[in-house]
Design an enzyme around this catalytic site. Structure first.
Site, PDB file in Angstrom:
ATOM      1  N   GLY A  16       0.781  -1.236   0.000  1.00  0.00           N
ATOM      2  CA  GLY A  16       0.000   0.000   0.000  1.00  0.00           C
ATOM      3  C   GLY A  16       0.811   1.283   0.000  1.00  0.00           C
ATOM      4  O   GLY A  16       0.349   2.303   0.511  1.00  0.00           O
ATOM      5  N   SER A  17       2.005   1.260  -0.626  1.00  0.00           N
ATOM      6  CA  SER A  17       2.753   2.523  -0.645  1.00  0.00           C
ATOM      7  C   SER A  17       2.058   3.560  -1.530  1.00  0.00           C
ATOM      8  O   SER A  17       2.128   4.761  -1.262  1.00  0.00           O
ATOM      9  CB  SER A  17       4.206   2.297  -1.087  1.00  0.00           C
ATOM     10  N   LEU A  35      -4.740  -7.113  -6.943  1.00  0.00           N
ATOM     11  CA  LEU A  35      -4.345  -8.182  -7.859  1.00  0.00           C
ATOM     12  C   LEU A  35      -5.507  -8.973  -8.439  1.00  0.00           C
ATOM     13  O   LEU A  35      -5.303 -10.021  -9.046  1.00  0.00           O
ATOM     14  CB  LEU A  35      -3.366  -9.127  -7.148  1.00  0.00           C
ATOM     15  N   LEU A  95      -9.377  -9.059 -10.648  1.00  0.00           N
ATOM     16  CA  LEU A  95     -10.208  -8.300 -11.587  1.00  0.00           C
ATOM     17  C   LEU A  95     -11.360  -7.685 -10.801  1.00  0.00           C
ATOM     18  O   LEU A  95     -11.881  -8.290  -9.861  1.00  0.00           O
ATOM     19  CB  LEU A  95     -10.778  -9.239 -12.655  1.00  0.00           C
ATOM     20  N   ASN A 138      -6.463   2.449 -12.601  1.00  0.00           N
ATOM     21  CA  ASN A 138      -5.419   1.578 -12.045  1.00  0.00           C
ATOM     22  C   ASN A 138      -4.069   2.205 -12.357  1.00  0.00           C
ATOM     23  O   ASN A 138      -3.925   2.937 -13.334  1.00  0.00           O
ATOM     24  CB  ASN A 138      -5.504   0.197 -12.705  1.00  0.00           C
ATOM     25  N   HIS A 156      -0.145   0.985 -13.158  1.00  0.00           N
ATOM     26  CA  HIS A 156       0.657  -0.186 -13.525  1.00  0.00           C
ATOM     27  C   HIS A 156       2.110   0.274 -13.626  1.00  0.00           C
ATOM     28  O   HIS A 156       2.372   1.367 -14.145  1.00  0.00           O
ATOM     29  CB  HIS A 156       0.155  -0.738 -14.867  1.00  0.00           C
ATOM     30  N   ASP A 174      -5.134  -4.804 -17.068  1.00  0.00           N
ATOM     31  CA  ASP A 174      -4.235  -3.798 -17.653  1.00  0.00           C
ATOM     32  C   ASP A 174      -4.661  -3.300 -19.037  1.00  0.00           C
ATOM     33  O   ASP A 174      -3.837  -2.834 -19.815  1.00  0.00           O
ATOM     34  CB  ASP A 174      -2.785  -4.331 -17.722  1.00  0.00           C
ATOM     35  N   GLU A 203       5.581   6.634  -9.365  1.00  0.00           N
ATOM     36  CA  GLU A 203       4.156   6.319  -9.157  1.00  0.00           C
ATOM     37  C   GLU A 203       3.594   7.174  -8.034  1.00  0.00           C
ATOM     38  O   GLU A 203       2.477   7.687  -8.126  1.00  0.00           O
ATOM     39  CB  GLU A 203       3.980   4.848  -8.777  1.00  0.00           C
TER      40      GLU A 203
END
Ligand code: GRF
Length: 230
Positions: A13-14, A91, A93, A108, A110, A151, A180
């Site tokens: 959870g960073s 992780l 769907l 999301n 990625h 993705d 990110e």
């Protein structure tokens, strides 16, 4: 009024922490994390939510019909008045029913430049190993809308991060992750501010950087600390 944001996370959870730091301490932030959902009871993200006084729930998705999971999620999301959902290391769907209930409101992040290096099973170190195996000189995070497939979905923002000589999957992952943490709050803030316009034109969800909100090239260069190429 700020958009109530739910964050879905399976891991440490960073990225969630970056969103909490950017939004929850600032009273005038355009978004606020008000719910964290995880599929794993041991996810570090849950501890971060608790420490920030944000509601946290585990929704087990294993061996359950998708409709059941969707109903449980939708009930929670509605109960907390959630307007927008950010996946941050989730992780699984997202059930189709949830995607339909939040059109163009689920994104999301990625850790590579999609549409390369994504899809089922492409998470964690594997992504960066795949990047290194191709000899690519540039990687970097992608923020995209979420669909019923891993993705895929329209790309909203990307930020280039150099692959440096001697990089391992771990050093590359750390360099991308640092970016990110900058990019995700900026993108979500822009999307939250843009929400009324997007209500009118949901299908035309093109994202435009504002010069003032994007990190400057200088900041990013400082952040990634590039070393000269041989
Ligand atoms: C990040 O690299 C993100 O891009 C990917 O999963 C990772 C989550 O890391 N989807 P963290 O749990 O936010 O630290």
């Amino acid at each position: 009024m700020s958009v109530r944001l739910a964050v879905f996370a399976s891991g440490g959870g960073s990225n969630l922490q970056a969103l909490l730091d950017a939004f929850n301490a600032a009273p005038d932030a355009p978004a606020r994390v008000t719910l964290v959902i995880s599929d794993r009871s041991d996810a570090g993200a849950l501890d971060r939510a608790l420490a920030a006084d944000v509601a946290a729930h585990v929704i087990d998705v294993r061996a359950r019909p998708e409709e059941d999971v969707a109903l449980e999620m939708l009930e929670l999301l509605r109960h907390h008045g959630i307007g927008f959902i950010a996946l941050a290391g989730y992780l699984r769907l997202v059930p189709a029913q949830v995607i339909r209930a939040y059109p163009s409101r689920i994104v999301n992040i990625h850790p590579a430049l999609l549409p390369s290096f994504g899809g089922r099973g492409m998470y964690g170190r594997r992504v960066h190993e795949a990047v290194l195996a191709t000899g690519a000189r540039v990687s970097g995070p992608t923020v995209h809308y979420v669909t019923e497939r891993y993705d895929e979905g329209r790309i909203i923002a990307q930020w280039p991060v150099p692959v440096l000589p001697g990089d391992s999957a771990d050093t590359l992952a750390a360099r991308v992750l640092a970016v990110e943490h900058r990019l995700y709050p900026l993108v979500l803030a822009a999307l939250a501010l843009d929400a009324p316009a997007r209500d009118r034109e949901l299908q035309d969800a093109a994202f435009h950087w504002s010069e003032d909100s994007a990190p400057t090239a200088e900041e990013i260069i400082h952040l990634v600390q590039p070393t000269p190429l041989p």
